[in-house]
Design a protein around this motif. Structure first.
Motif, mmCIF file in Angstrom:
data_model
loop_
_atom_site.group_PDB
_atom_site.id
_atom_site.type_symbol
_atom_site.label_atom_id
_atom_site.label_comp_id
_atom_site.label_asym_id
_atom_site.label_seq_id
_atom_site.Cartn_x
_atom_site.Cartn_y
_atom_site.Cartn_z
ATOM 1 N N UNK A 111 47.654 49.999 31.929
ATOM 2 C CA UNK A 111 46.709 50.702 32.805
ATOM 3 C C UNK A 111 45.367 49.990 32.856
ATOM 4 N N UNK A 112 44.909 49.462 31.716
ATOM 5 C CA UNK A 112 43.635 48.732 31.678
ATOM 6 C C UNK A 112 43.761 47.405 32.411
ATOM 7 N N UNK A 113 44.857 46.675 32.179
ATOM 8 C CA UNK A 113 45.026 45.359 32.792
ATOM 9 C C UNK A 113 45.247 45.441 34.296
ATOM 10 N N UNK A 114 45.747 46.578 34.793
ATOM 11 C CA UNK A 114 45.982 46.732 36.224
ATOM 12 C C UNK A 114 44.787 47.337 36.948
ATOM 13 N N UNK A 115 43.628 47.343 36.293
ATOM 14 C CA UNK A 115 42.432 47.856 36.967
ATOM 15 C C UNK A 115 42.182 47.059 38.247
ATOM 16 N N UNK A 116 42.202 47.701 39.397
ATOM 17 C CA UNK A 116 42.156 46.944 40.666
ATOM 18 C C UNK A 116 40.826 46.252 40.942
ATOM 19 N N UNK A 117 39.721 46.840 40.517
ATOM 20 C CA UNK A 117 38.416 46.257 40.848
ATOM 21 C C UNK A 117 38.253 44.869 40.238
ATOM 22 N N UNK A 118 38.585 44.726 38.954
ATOM 23 C CA UNK A 118 38.460 43.423 38.312
ATOM 24 C C UNK A 118 39.420 42.412 38.928
ATOM 25 N N UNK A 119 40.646 42.833 39.201
ATOM 26 C CA UNK A 119 41.611 41.910 39.799
ATOM 27 C C UNK A 119 41.124 41.408 41.153
ATOM 28 N N UNK A 120 40.596 42.293 41.975
ATOM 29 C CA UNK A 120 40.184 41.911 43.322
ATOM 30 C C UNK A 120 38.931 41.043 43.322
ATOM 31 N N UNK A 121 38.007 41.311 42.409
ATOM 32 C CA UNK A 121 36.793 40.497 42.362
ATOM 33 C C UNK A 121 37.077 39.119 41.784
ATOM 34 N N UNK A 122 37.799 39.048 40.684
ATOM 35 C CA UNK A 122 38.044 37.753 40.054
ATOM 36 C C UNK A 122 39.075 36.922 40.802
ATOM 37 N N UNK A 123 40.131 37.549 41.286
ATOM 38 C CA UNK A 123 41.232 36.790 41.882
ATOM 39 C C UNK A 123 41.257 36.861 43.405
ATOM 40 N N UNK A 124 40.476 37.749 43.993
ATOM 41 C CA UNK A 124 40.336 37.787 45.441
ATOM 42 C C UNK A 124 39.013 37.176 45.855
ATOM 43 N N UNK A 125 37.944 37.886 45.582
ATOM 44 C CA UNK A 125 36.591 37.415 45.885
ATOM 45 C C UNK A 125 36.297 36.073 45.211
ATOM 46 N N UNK A 126 36.616 35.931 43.979
ATOM 47 C CA UNK A 126 36.558 34.753 43.113
ATOM 48 C C UNK A 126 35.326 34.733 42.217
ATOM 49 N N UNK A 127 35.588 35.086 40.960
ATOM 50 C CA UNK A 127 34.601 34.958 39.891
ATOM 51 C C UNK A 127 35.349 34.871 38.560
ATOM 52 N N UNK A 128 34.570 34.762 37.482
ATOM 53 C CA UNK A 128 35.146 34.678 36.135
ATOM 54 C C UNK A 128 34.618 35.819 35.255
ATOM 55 N N UNK A 129 34.553 37.027 35.803
ATOM 56 C CA UNK A 129 34.046 38.156 35.027
ATOM 57 C C UNK A 129 34.903 38.473 33.808
ATOM 58 N N UNK A 130 36.188 38.139 33.865
ATOM 59 C CA UNK A 130 37.076 38.478 32.756
ATOM 60 C C UNK A 130 36.669 37.790 31.457
#
Length: 548
Positions: A186-205
């Motif tokens: 449930x934590x790893x599938x958080x959509x906001x982080x996935x979309x920002x890092x892997x869609x928008x593109x950043x390294x927040x993780x």
């Protein structure tokens, strides 16, 4: 005995012996149910990680920030440009070079990370990071490489930290292994982080991963390593300072007040670890650039001259600015002071309480209250900054209290909603809606509308069609009538907003009307949730809960 009867018997036995389980009666639980036997549990962790990576790869097939949008492009180009300049310029010039384009404005660890990835990428294709001539490059090979670096970074710095956190808490709360893995998923599938890092593109993780490693060390009572991990988090992205008051307060409380007064050796070890780590990160800029080079690094990290806010964001300053024109009535220095006062007032209760009661089970609530205070009231907040308070909030998916799970699920949906204007601008429509529905379906937020007569293959395993109505009613909404009204109203507002934004043009006189509506819904929801975190914090203080 038929397989269906075996499933029902297993469900009945689980309900009677184990009590409530995180996300029980959800598709996520159903999918992982076959791995409950001890001999199969080692597979569960890898299945979750592989599924999480596949989802991230699918998101990465779409566009990214600044795609075909020159001359500045976007965050993708900013990250690529930092890899470019760190390859070809001496350290003394990293924070000076061409500041009007995409000047480096993140702390040193980001610069070192960019240097390493740039070096690796240069081995693949030197043209990707050629000084100046590579600006705006958008080849498929570069995109694949950059997407891969985000996946690799998250796999190293974030995913293991989350899995360890859920295992640690689960074992001490007598949670079943399958429950621990479901919480991790449930934590790893958080959509906001996935979309920002892997869609928008950043390294927040990476920043968030170091923070989780710091929390894990606090749980294990390794205080100096916790300080090192948190300093590394700050040195990767300065937004990690949103957590700083709580980490400082917790370490101070554990050194001076709990479990005994004045643990001087612990205090000294924490202080030395913090100073040494900061020195290691910043000393190269002093060695090669002197005091001016060090000062320039700090100036770039804290750009106070930009103003109270830039883009529309769901915080106090942007939303209230529609009525009270802050930028007209006050100077930038005054706004900086007022934002500081409001932010301190917002996080001070959590900081004081965690100094006096430095308990492990209070950490997520204290971090959530503190970081949300920064998001709501601090200076120069971006819409993507919601990822910072979302981390401790999402870690509460480890709870077995259905009210907590409902609140955390709701605020995750609101956070994703506030990112819609950014994701829409970048063409990530499909990724946004698929991630929203997938993340909610997996954790059972749609189970309340699933009738008993649906075919078994829709919800495999001991699904919601097999469990008692008691569990069915617990999905989606908390018990409180007040919060039910708030959450349902917010969902109605979000649905109406999407209809307006997708099908009706904003009036020419108010071109930002729909964006302001988005920010207002988000701000009201975040503010109420912030107050709820304080309520839960104080409730847990009153209860006689054994420290984990």
């Amino acid at each position: 005995m038929s397989s269906e009867k075996k499933d029902k018997k297993a469900v009945s036995k689980f309900e009677s012996e184990q009590g409530e389980e995180s996300f029980y009666a959800s598709p996520l639980y159903d999918f992982l149910f076959p791995f409950r036997p001890a001999g199969s549990q080692w597979l569960t962790e890898w299945i979750i990680i592989m599924f999480a990576m596949i989802i991230r790869c699918a998101i990465g097939l779409g566009p990214y920030s600044g795609y075909k949008d020159g001359p500045m492009h976007g965050d993708f180009e900013a990250q690529r440009h930092w890899m470019e300049i760190t390859q070809h310029l001496p350290i003394s010039k990293w924070y000076y070079y061409d500041l009007k384009y995409w000047g480096l404005d993140y702390p040193p660890l980001t610069a070192f990370h960019s240097y390493l990835l740039g070096k690796l990428g240069t081995f693949c294709n030197p043209d990707w990071f050629a000084l100046d001539s590579s600006r705006g490059i958008e080849t498929q090979g570069l995109k694949n490489y950059m997407r891969f670096t985000v996946l690799l970074s998250e796999a190293i710095f974030y995913m293991p930290a989350v899995v360890y956190f859920t295992k640690w808490l689960g074992r001490r709360r007598n949670q079943s292994p399958i429950g621990q893995f479901i919480a991790a998923a449930a934590i790893l599938f958080q959509p906001s982080l996935m979309l920002i890092d892997h869609g928008h593109f950043q390294y927040n993780s990476i920043m968030l991963g170091f923070t989780v490693y710091a929390i894990n060390n606090l749980l294990d009572e390794f205080y100096a390593p916790a300080a090192i991990c948190f300093v590394l988090s700050i040195c990767f992205k300065q937004m990690s300072l949103y957590y700083a008051p709580i980490f400082f307060a917790y370490l101070l409380g554990r050194s001076m007040f709990f479990p005994k007064l004045f643990n001087i050796p612990r205090f000294i070890s924490i202080s030395i670890a913090t100073l040494v780590t900061f020195t290691a990160m910043f000393s190269p800029f002093y060695i090669f650039g002197g005091l001016d080079g060090l000062a320039q690094t700090v100036r770039r990290i804290f750009p106070f001259a930009r103003g109270i806010f830039e883009d529309k964001v769901a915080n106090f300053w942007c939303v209230v600015n529609t009525i009270v024109k802050f930028k007209v009535l006050f100077t930038n220095d005054q706004l900086r002071m007022y934002s500081l006062i409001l932010t301190v007032v917002g996080f001070a209760p959590a900081m004081i309480l965690i100094i006096l009661y430095p308990r492990k089970h209070l950490l997520p609530y204290a971090l959530a209250a503190c970081s949300m205070s920064f998001y709501l009231f601090s200076f120069q907040v971006h819409e993507k900054t919601i990822l910072v308070p979302l981390l401790p909030i999402t870690l509460l998916f480890t709870s077995r209290d259905w009210n907590v799970l409902s609140m955390v699920s709701w605020i995750n949906n609101v956070a994703l909603f506030t990112l819609w204007p950014l994701l829409k601008r970048e063409g990530l429509y499909l990724q946004y809606f698929v991630c929203f529905f997938l993340s909610n379906w997996l954790i059972g937020n749609f189970s309340f509308i699933t009738p008993r007569f649906l075919p078994k293959f829709i919800t495999p395993g001991p699904s919601i069609s097999s469990v008692s109505d008691n569990y069915r009613r617990r999905s989606l909404l908390p018990h409180s009538i007040f919060w039910k009204l708030i959450i349902v109203s917010s969902y109605i507002g979000m649905t109406a907003y999407h209809f307006l934004d997708l099908f009706i043009e904003a009036p020419p006189r108010f071109p930002d009307l729909w964006v302001i509506l988005n920010c207002t819904i988000g701000f009201v929801s975040f503010s109420l949730f912030w107050l709820w975190t304080y309520y839960k914090f104080c409730t847990l203080l009153k209860k006689n809960i054994q420290d984990l």
